[in-house]
Scaffold this motif. Structure first.
Motif, PDB file in Angstrom:
ATOM      1  N   ARG A   1      36.332  41.459  37.707  1.00  0.00           N
ATOM      2  CA  ARG A   1      36.784  40.234  37.322  1.00  0.00           C
ATOM      3  C   ARG A   1      37.381  40.307  35.632  1.00  0.00           C
ATOM      4  NH1 ARG A   1      36.171  34.388  38.371  1.00  0.00           N
ATOM      5  NH2 ARG A   1      35.660  35.353  40.087  1.00  0.00           N
TER       6      ARG A   1
ATOM      7  N   ILE B   1      38.032  38.118  32.471  1.00  0.00           N
ATOM      8  CA  ILE B   1      37.782  36.784  31.994  1.00  0.00           C
ATOM      9  C   ILE B   1      38.632  36.780  30.688  1.00  0.00           C
ATOM     10  CG2 ILE B   1      36.182  35.209  30.727  1.00  0.00           C
ATOM     11  CD1 ILE B   1      34.074  36.569  32.549  1.00  0.00           C
TER      12      ILE B   1
ATOM     13  N   CYS C   1      30.304  34.857  32.859  1.00  0.00           N
ATOM     14  CA  CYS C   1      29.745  35.989  33.304  1.00  0.00           C
ATOM     15  C   CYS C   1      28.759  35.883  34.252  1.00  0.00           C
ATOM     16  CB  CYS C   1      29.254  36.911  32.011  1.00  0.00           C
ATOM     17  SG  CYS C   1      30.752  37.652  30.875  1.00  0.00           S
TER      18      CYS C   1
ATOM     19  N   ALA D   1      30.048  34.832  37.813  1.00  0.00           N
ATOM     20  CA  ALA D   1      30.761  35.666  38.272  1.00  0.00           C
ATOM     21  C   ALA D   1      30.071  36.572  39.526  1.00  0.00           C
ATOM     22  CB  ALA D   1      31.497  36.787  37.512  1.00  0.00           C
TER      23      ALA D   1
ATOM     24  N   GLU E   1      31.371  39.133  40.891  1.00  0.00           N
ATOM     25  CA  GLU E   1      31.464  40.587  40.588  1.00  0.00           C
ATOM     26  C   GLU E   1      30.550  41.127  39.958  1.00  0.00           C
ATOM     27  OE1 GLU E   1      33.911  37.965  40.211  1.00  0.00           O
ATOM     28  OE2 GLU E   1      35.299  38.553  41.561  1.00  0.00           O
TER      29      GLU E   1
ATOM     30  N   HIS F   1      31.301  43.882  37.965  1.00  0.00           N
ATOM     31  CA  HIS F   1      32.431  44.746  36.914  1.00  0.00           C
ATOM     32  C   HIS F   1      33.076  43.422  36.386  1.00  0.00           C
ATOM     33  CE1 HIS F   1      32.173  48.726  39.268  1.00  0.00           C
ATOM     34  NE2 HIS F   1      31.007  48.276  38.641  1.00  0.00           N
ATOM     35  N   ILE F   2      33.093  43.262  35.075  1.00  0.00           N
ATOM     36  CA  ILE F   2      33.782  42.457  34.220  1.00  0.00           C
ATOM     37  C   ILE F   2      34.411  42.775  32.980  1.00  0.00           C
ATOM     38  CG2 ILE F   2      33.314  40.064  32.949  1.00  0.00           C
ATOM     39  CD1 ILE F   2      31.074  39.585  34.635  1.00  0.00           C
TER      40      ILE F   2
ATOM     41  N   LYS G   1      24.918  43.494  35.275  1.00  0.00           N
ATOM     42  CA  LYS G   1      26.374  43.692  35.427  1.00  0.00           C
ATOM     43  C   LYS G   1      26.990  44.676  34.280  1.00  0.00           C
ATOM     44  CE  LYS G   1      26.831  39.148  37.130  1.00  0.00           C
ATOM     45  NZ  LYS G   1      27.564  37.817  37.353  1.00  0.00           N
TER      46      LYS G   1
ATOM     47  N   ILE H   1      29.785  44.758  31.876  1.00  0.00           N
ATOM     48  CA  ILE H   1      30.659  44.017  31.234  1.00  0.00           C
ATOM     49  C   ILE H   1      31.460  44.729  29.780  1.00  0.00           C
ATOM     50  CG2 ILE H   1      30.886  41.830  29.943  1.00  0.00           C
ATOM     51  CD1 ILE H   1      28.464  40.864  31.372  1.00  0.00           C
TER      52      ILE H   1
END
Lengths: 166, 166, 166, 166
Positions: free
Chosen positions: B7, B9, B71, B74, B76, B78-79, B102, B104
């Motif tokens: 994702r 952002i 975040c 999400a 996912e 992986h951000i 996650k 990030i």
């Protein structure tokens, strides 16, 4: 996480192709890697080694051996190889089979750095992070992915790298 | 290593600044992230989420909270967050303190994507590889380095990110 | 000085060469002239006519005749022809010998429009002004100069156009 | 048509704006005109004179007088002035009223030379041809048009130059 030095072994490929306006064709004159490093404002120590400037379609076994030798010789444990995409997977296989205790990432470009819309800078950035984060081994970093040297090929019809079963 | 979805952002920052020729100044109109992804020929599934388009100097606590909420929300693991460099470290601290499970990675640019010699594409490529390779945690990827969220600051005199002692 | 309409007859040449990332070579797909006109924010009425997309080294007599026919057919009195540099002077001679009552300016590029450091935009701008200011006749606009059709050749060693005695 | 020397008087304007990555804003550091001339491969003798580097919104009468003085002093009969668009018409009026026996063409850019999609190179090319072809007088070359100094204004809403009745 103090940054270790990275050696960049340049072999040419589409990444470094340059338009020769007298001949009217794409050739090699020098590598763009130092310019890329400056533009990217990297603060990691880097050694750039010009190994060769060649279209990877024309690489002979001696050319690939020369890249492997450079990897062996390098005092750094982190190595990026810029390489033509057409036979990148073959060079990766040769180096991967040597089982060096180093992290080696091959990357390149589908469109030359000097052409608008080139993917060179993205690919180089991805390889630059990958080489610092991966364990020892040989990898190809293209299309935003990281491939193991023994499970990758270029799909020449689509122009993308893809995973294969070992 | 089948690629997991990432994702992205978007919050704006220098990365997405655009020259408004009527006003004669740099403003925001839209994000360049989709164009970057196309140019980079990524073959990893990606979701782009436009969170805000703002110069990070003007970010208030509510702006940062909105990024943290994105975040959390999400699906996912992986951000990537594109962010202005001036307060990137502050947003990283807020998200880092939340201890999400996650990976990030925040990144941005010192020079807008649309200006020649921009570092945006390199930084984005580095973040793209880093987010796939790092364990859960919050990081800043700038200047070819990966920094932990709680040990990084921008040196505004030199225009580079540097590590600090925790 | 109300601006008269300009016809732009596109024949290809280095100006419009495009990098084909699958083939790994420079080819033609479409003309960049409409993009150039938009970028230049021209407020003069313009008609773009795609005559052919060809490297001028490969132009046969029929190709040149087709350009001459397009010039004859054009209702506009002001015509720009984008053309490869290698045989630009030959096409200029064919059209010049026809003694049309129109102002016709041939131009092109030494480096493709899509490559950084291209001269295409400068040359096109120069041709755009020249075609509006010159009396009827056939001219080549390259290297910031205006040449009469019967006194110009490309110096292929230096990659510049130069005047010759009639 | 042996090319006469052209003097290029640089005053700054959007043409020469540069992104300062430390301050995060557009400023002036130097002129891009020599780089443009090299890129355009001009074979006409050229003198570049750095008169000032200023946003034309901030030009005072003394700034304009300085440009007029430079025009008077110039030994060349062909002069290009690079200038910000916002008050280009005012400077043109001051110089036009002086009735010098020279051909003087003012030009500039809506988007800085260093930003992708800039119109700077096109405008400069148009001015470069125009200054060699026009009779003595003062002109503005923008949007692919040539305007007399006493019949032109910038439409700031649309961002284009337009003709006015004298």
């Amino acid at each position: 996480m103090n940054p270790e030095a990275i050696r960049i072994i340049v072999t040419g490929g589409t990444f470094d192709k340059h338009y020769d306006e007298i001949k009217g064709e794409l050739t090699f004159t020098e590598t763009h890697v130092p310019e890329v490093l400056k533009r990217a404002r990297v603060s990691v120590p880097v050694q750039v080694e010009l190994n060769q400037l060649i279209d990877s379609l024309y690489m002979q076994e001696a050319n690939r051996q020369s890249v492997l030798d450079a990897c062996k010789r390098a005092p750094e444990r982190h190595i990026i190889i810029t390489h033509g995409t057409d036979t990148m997977a073959e060079t990766a296989k040769l180096i991967g089979s040597a089982r060096l205790d180093k992290t080696i990432v091959l990357t390149g470009a589908m469109i030359p750095y000097k052409i608008l819309d080139s993917d060179a800078l993205f690919n180089f950035g991805a390889a630059f992070a990958a080489v610092q984060l991966l364990p020892a081994g040989v990898y190809i970093s293209m299309n935003g992915r990281i491939f193991d040297w023994n499970r990758v090929r270029k799909n020449k019809t689509l122009g993308v790298f893809e995973e294969i079963q070992e």
